[in-house]
Design an enzyme around this catalytic site. Sequence first.
Site, mmCIF file in Angstrom:
data_model
loop_
_atom_site.group_PDB
_atom_site.id
_atom_site.type_symbol
_atom_site.label_atom_id
_atom_site.label_comp_id
_atom_site.label_asym_id
_atom_site.label_seq_id
_atom_site.Cartn_x
_atom_site.Cartn_y
_atom_site.Cartn_z
ATOM 1 N N LYS A 77 0.812 -1.228 0.000
ATOM 2 C CA LYS A 77 0.000 0.000 0.000
ATOM 3 C C LYS A 77 0.841 1.272 0.000
ATOM 4 C CE LYS A 77 -4.271 -1.733 0.507
ATOM 5 N NZ LYS A 77 -5.307 -1.544 -0.511
ATOM 6 N N GLU A 128 -9.466 6.287 3.240
ATOM 7 C CA GLU A 128 -10.285 5.273 3.890
ATOM 8 C C GLU A 128 -9.401 4.060 4.113
ATOM 9 O OE1 GLU A 128 -10.008 5.377 0.669
ATOM 10 O OE2 GLU A 128 -9.450 3.265 0.463
ATOM 11 N N SER A 173 1.595 -9.581 -0.327
ATOM 12 C CA SER A 173 1.334 -8.137 -0.353
ATOM 13 C C SER A 173 1.574 -7.446 0.980
ATOM 14 C CB SER A 173 -0.104 -7.902 -0.799
ATOM 15 O OG SER A 173 -0.995 -8.570 0.080
#
Lengths: 402, 273
Positions: free
Chosen positions: A90, A112, A379
């Site tokens: 991210k 968010e 991830s």
Amino acid sequence: MSTVLPDQFGHFGRFGGRFMPEALIAPLDELTTAWREAMADREFTDEFERMLREYIGAPSLLYDATRLSDVAGARILLKREDLNHTGAHKIRNAIGQALLTKRMGKPRVIAETGAGQHGVATATACAYLGLECVVYMGEVDTERQALNVARMKLLGAEVIAVKTGSRTLKDAINDALRDWVASVDKTHYILGTAAGSHPFPAMVRDFVRGIGDEARAQTLELTGKLPDAAVAAVGGGSNAIGLFTAFIGDEDVKLYGVEPGGDGFETGRHAATISAGQVGVLHGARSFLLQDDDGQTIESHSISAGLDYPGVGPEHSWLAETGRAKYWPKTDAEAMDAFRLLSRTEGIIPAIESAHAVAGALDVAKELGPEATILVNLSGRGDKDMDTAATWFGLAEKGSGE
Amino acid sequence: MSEVALGNAGAAIRKANGEHRAAFVGYLPAGFPTYDGALDGLKALVDGGADVIELGLPYSDPVMDGVTIQRATEIALAGGLRTRDVLSTVEKLAAYSDVPVLVMTYWNPIERYGVDRFAADFAAAGGAGLITPDLIPDEGAEWIAAADKHELDKVFLVSPSSTDTRIAMTTANCRGFVYATAVMGVTGARDKPSDLAAPLVARTHATTGLPVGVGLGISNGDQAAGVGAFADAVIVGAALVRALGDDGPTGVRTLAEDLSAGVRREPRTFPVR
């Protein structure tokens, strides 16, 4: 840096587009222009790549998981996005969009978050670049991801617990959009996944495509050939699109997206949007989504807060419909079995999102056989999910002290 | 601007403008607090003087709505409200009075129902048109075709952030009236009207002969009088929803009468377009 799709209006075939309040069209136009100009500006892309290299730690490692491979029955290569600064893929998107926010001259960022990794990444990027940061998080998620809430606050972000609807990620997006409508002149909304209204799906993809670009080069260097398959978990779909983008043109590389199967299809408690959803419009784009006969969004369920979303990025819907990528679900139980398997075979505790990808890779290994090389996007790391895992495996008995 | 597609809603607004006042458009969602309770509230809104009814179709993800309307629509959905119940509410309202009924709806429920099928069923129920807060004309070809086929009003939104080019494109696709959002924000009663509204109405009037209604943030007769001085219609939602929740149909009727008196308080000085 971008592929052919989407068209200038943000359409991937019949998916994508802009189903947004008119109040946000001008800001979306402004963002589209700013993003396109930035990506064509060598100074911006050099700065982005410098930050990836010097602050994030990119390129992340490609790891030859030999003990996991023995169990799987095929060669598994793990793209170690869990080793990035803040522990997940991210951060690539958050840093990219935060840098774009600075370029647009806006002092405030909203975001968010579901599992909290996007919120932590955004709070980190904002601290690094001196931006004000507000993160919306469903109340349910603030409870199951308390550690990440503390991280965000420590980084200087304000965390707002959303108490409407299902009190999870989709409601956090709704409230972030409401904030944005009222504050667009000084605020950029750093959406955390490759979903939503144009230009977000394409822009987020461009900021995370380093995952696949790096993995492609690393696999070629390690094995002398491209992988036979690339596997990633799909909630909103950013880590998967980041991996897939590098291989879309390589027809011999099979692409697999693993959806959160929750308690199982038959229970109705899952978040397998592509496998079980229908085409509709949510959060600004046409895509597959979980909805009832009246078009009302059905609440999703996954043990992974990061995958617990009833929609999916429109490019994934297009990849599914054209058959370029295959999507299928793995249940909570299958994901948690893979979570434990990876922990014990490789000493790597993955995020539960990534455990879904590992579970899917076991299926792919059976399908492709022992000669296959399977690239799996790991991830994120599992620290944030330890409470959930400890409860699942019965390791959280009170007073055990261990 | 010679051919103005007034439709039923536009004609009702122009009738009010002919009386040297703005029209009063009142919003309530179907199914709140119950199916019958909503119908009683809507009838009270008609009886209180609304010139046009804006009937909300409850939706699970209402991003343009503030907390008052969102809570009400959550209650409606939790009570089992279906799209077909919205259509039957339209039918009953149409039988009750000649006040045009527009449905305010997010786009996905219409797409799920089937765009042309909804337009046909809605027209048959006596509905006048749709207000579509998350559908811009750029993505609205299917709806525009269905609305034109069934002679329904298409009310798209313009915003203070809209460029003049977008306002012109949007109004060219409207029928009935144009919905001008007075604030950069979501629905909900506010202390004072926005100073963004009047310039937006003027910019919108420059592109179309259609009436322009102003909504978002208006909650009492005084505010309605202020906005009615420059807008063709004054749109009120959250305050009416709150009145229905707090005091039932009587509360709606009382507030509607206050708002209705508000739009009549100051005679409009500019001519009907």
